[in-house]
Design a protein around this motif. Structure first.
Motif, short mmCIF file in Angstrom:
data_model
loop_
_atom_site.label_atom_id
_atom_site.label_comp_id
_atom_site.label_asym_id
_atom_site.label_seq_id
_atom_site.Cartn_x
_atom_site.Cartn_y
_atom_site.Cartn_z
N TYR A 145 0.84 -1.19 0.00
CA TYR A 145 0.00 0.00 0.00
C TYR A 145 0.88 1.24 0.00
O TYR A 145 2.01 1.21 0.47
CB TYR A 145 -0.86 0.06 1.27
N ILE A 146 0.33 2.32 -0.49
CA ILE A 146 0.98 3.61 -0.33
C ILE A 146 0.09 4.41 0.62
O ILE A 146 -1.12 4.26 0.62
CB ILE A 146 1.18 4.35 -1.66
N GLY A 147 0.69 5.21 1.44
CA GLY A 147 -0.09 6.01 2.38
C GLY A 147 -0.72 7.21 1.68
O GLY A 147 -0.02 8.02 1.09
N VAL A 148 -2.03 7.29 1.71
CA VAL A 148 -2.72 8.42 1.08
C VAL A 148 -3.51 9.22 2.10
O VAL A 148 -4.21 10.15 1.74
CB VAL A 148 -3.64 7.96 -0.08
N GLY A 149 -3.39 8.86 3.36
CA GLY A 149 -4.08 9.60 4.41
C GLY A 149 -3.20 10.72 4.93
O GLY A 149 -2.01 10.79 4.65
N SER A 150 -3.81 11.60 5.69
CA SER A 150 -3.06 12.70 6.29
C SER A 150 -3.77 13.11 7.57
O SER A 150 -4.88 13.64 7.52
CB SER A 150 -2.97 13.90 5.34
N GLU A 151 -3.14 12.84 8.71
CA GLU A 151 -3.74 13.22 9.99
C GLU A 151 -3.90 14.73 10.10
O GLU A 151 -4.89 15.22 10.63
CB GLU A 151 -2.91 12.68 11.15
N THR A 152 -2.93 15.49 9.57
CA THR A 152 -3.02 16.95 9.67
C THR A 152 -4.16 17.51 8.84
O THR A 152 -4.70 18.56 9.14
CB THR A 152 -1.69 17.62 9.25
N MET A 153 -4.54 16.78 7.76
CA MET A 153 -5.63 17.24 6.92
C MET A 153 -6.95 16.55 7.29
O MET A 153 -7.96 16.73 6.62
CB MET A 153 -5.30 16.97 5.44
N GLY A 154 -6.93 15.71 8.35
CA GLY A 154 -8.14 15.02 8.77
C GLY A 154 -8.55 13.89 7.85
O GLY A 154 -9.70 13.48 7.84
N GLN A 155 -7.61 13.38 7.06
CA GLN A 155 -7.90 12.30 6.10
C GLN A 155 -7.39 10.98 6.66
O GLN A 155 -6.34 10.50 6.28
CB GLN A 155 -7.26 12.62 4.76
N VAL A 156 -8.16 10.39 7.56
CA VAL A 156 -7.71 9.16 8.22
C VAL A 156 -8.72 8.03 8.08
O VAL A 156 -8.63 7.04 8.77
CB VAL A 156 -7.40 9.42 9.71
N HIS A 157 -9.67 8.15 7.20
CA HIS A 157 -10.70 7.14 7.03
C HIS A 157 -10.25 6.05 6.08
O HIS A 157 -9.45 6.29 5.18
CB HIS A 157 -12.00 7.79 6.53
N SER A 158 -10.79 4.84 6.26
CA SER A 158 -10.43 3.73 5.38
C SER A 158 -10.97 3.96 3.98
O SER A 158 -11.90 4.75 3.78
CB SER A 158 -10.97 2.40 5.94
#
Length: 115
Positions: free
Chosen positions: A59-72
């Protein structure tokens, strides 16, 4: 349409392909940026390919905790951080190119040349 469901086989990484993808990722991205994920019981289409040829899923990480993008990825709230897509494309290309270079015995890393 088929009336019988086809069961999904387990997605099991081929050890040499796993080692290859991990090594390429560590060289390209740095060892601390390559992490082993936990096992999952989810169904995966890629498992059908892995029954036919040696394969490894990453997998590549496409989430961002700082942008609030942490959903599956299956969440209706999922939003990919598109800044990671060029890195993912480079990783996929590097894994493929290095694999072909090592296994076809042609190219800049080998003495033999293509005809």
């Amino acid at each position: 349409m088929e009336s019988t469901l086809i069961p999904y086989p387990p997605m099991i990484n081929h050890i040499s392909m796993y080692d290859h993808a991990k090594a390429v990722g560590e060289r390209l991205l740095g060892g601390s940026n390559v992490q082993l994920t936990t096992s999952s019981m989810g169904a995966e289409d890629f498992s059908f390919f892995s029954q036919k040829i040696p394969a490894a899923m990453f997998y590549i990480g496409v989430g961002s905790e700082t942008m609030g993008q942490v959903h599956s990825v299956h969440s209706p709230y999922f939003f990919a951080n598109e800044k990671s897509l060029p890195i993912g494309a480079a990783l996929h290309a590097a894994v493929a190119i290095e694999y072909l270079d090592k296994n076809l015995k042609i190219g800049p890393l080998n003495e033999e040349k293509a005809i």
